[in-house]
Design a protein around this motif. Structure first.
Motif, PDB file in Angstrom:
ATOM      1  N   PHE A  90      18.153  -6.428  -0.551  1.00  0.00           N
ATOM      2  CA  PHE A  90      16.907  -5.679  -0.695  1.00  0.00           C
ATOM      3  C   PHE A  90      15.708  -6.610  -0.580  1.00  0.00           C
ATOM      4  CE2 PHE A  90      13.432  -3.891  -3.134  1.00  0.00           C
ATOM      5  CZ  PHE A  90      13.388  -2.576  -2.686  1.00  0.00           C
ATOM      6  N   GLU A 146      15.270  -7.882   2.981  1.00  0.00           N
ATOM      7  CA  GLU A 146      14.723  -6.850   3.869  1.00  0.00           C
ATOM      8  C   GLU A 146      13.220  -6.691   3.674  1.00  0.00           C
ATOM      9  OE1 GLU A 146      15.923  -4.914   6.354  1.00  0.00           O
ATOM     10  OE2 GLU A 146      17.831  -5.988   6.258  1.00  0.00           O
ATOM     11  N   LYS A 147      12.773  -6.870   2.457  1.00  0.00           N
ATOM     12  CA  LYS A 147      11.345  -6.742   2.146  1.00  0.00           C
ATOM     13  C   LYS A 147      10.583  -8.037   2.402  1.00  0.00           C
ATOM     14  CE  LYS A 147      10.961  -2.550   0.502  1.00  0.00           C
ATOM     15  NZ  LYS A 147      10.005  -1.605   1.057  1.00  0.00           N
ATOM     16  N   ILE A 191      10.766 -10.708   0.521  1.00  0.00           N
ATOM     17  CA  ILE A 191      10.334 -11.190  -0.789  1.00  0.00           C
ATOM     18  C   ILE A 191      11.227 -12.358  -1.201  1.00  0.00           C
ATOM     19  CG2 ILE A 191      10.078 -10.605  -3.232  1.00  0.00           C
ATOM     20  CD1 ILE A 191       9.685  -7.670  -2.297  1.00  0.00           C
TER      21      ILE A 191
END
Length: 179
Positions: A18, A21-22, A24
């Motif tokens: 996650f 994908e962002k 971050i």
């Protein structure tokens, strides 16, 4: 924010994917679950009191059950009513990239479900200080957010729900409730 990770465990992997994908990046600390590092006093000190998820296996299970029950029976009901009535969500009644028209019957049903949720929670809170435990937990946080969210659909705690009203006044007075 810091991610406590174990490369072989699926839940931290979901978080890693996650975040990637962002785009971050967060500091990561590896925790050796095979060596039971998560049970050492040093690791346990990372997550200080209060134990908002419950204390002990049975308490954690009860807290989790109430958290999910509040989410399903209360929060989703308010959300259905809100998304199907809010002028700013006209043509956007569901999250995501596709357009969906608001349906007034879903809004009415959401309001009715919210009213039933208030009554259920009021009965449950009779003689109880907190929702799921003898201490404030994530279930209380979820219930507080849900009750406050209901104001967005013009639903307040019903007059006859004295236990819910008492609980709401008490948890709303906590310093964290202003966050």
């Amino acid at each position: 924010m810091k991610l406590y990770d174990y490369q072989l465990a699926p839940n931290p992997r979901r978080v890693r994917i996650f975040l990637a994908e962002k785009g971050i990046t967060v500091p990561t600390v590896q925790v050796d679950l095979r060596a039971s590092e998560q049970f050492t006093p040093e690791f346990r000190a990372i997550n200080p009191e209060p134990a908002l998820m419950g204390v002990g296996a049975q308490d954690r299970a009860i807290v989790a059950d109430w958290h999910h029950r509040i989410e399903r029976q209360g929060f989703w009901a308010v959300g259905d009513a809100f998304r199907n009535t809010a002028p700013g969500l006209k043509g956007r009644a569901l999250p995501g990239p596709d357009d969906y028209e608001q349906i007034s019957a879903l809004a009415e049903r959401g309001r009715a479900r919210t009213a039933r949720f208030f009554k259920m929670l009021d009965r449950h809170l009779a003689g109880r200080q907190f929702v799921a435990s003898d201490r404030y937990t994530i279930a209380d946080i979820m219930a507080l957010v849900t009750v406050n969210f209901a104001a967005r659909i013009n639903l307040a705690i019903p007059e006859g729900c004295s236990h819910l009203r008492r609980w709401h006044e008490t948890v709303s007075a906590r310093p964290s409730a202003t966050a």
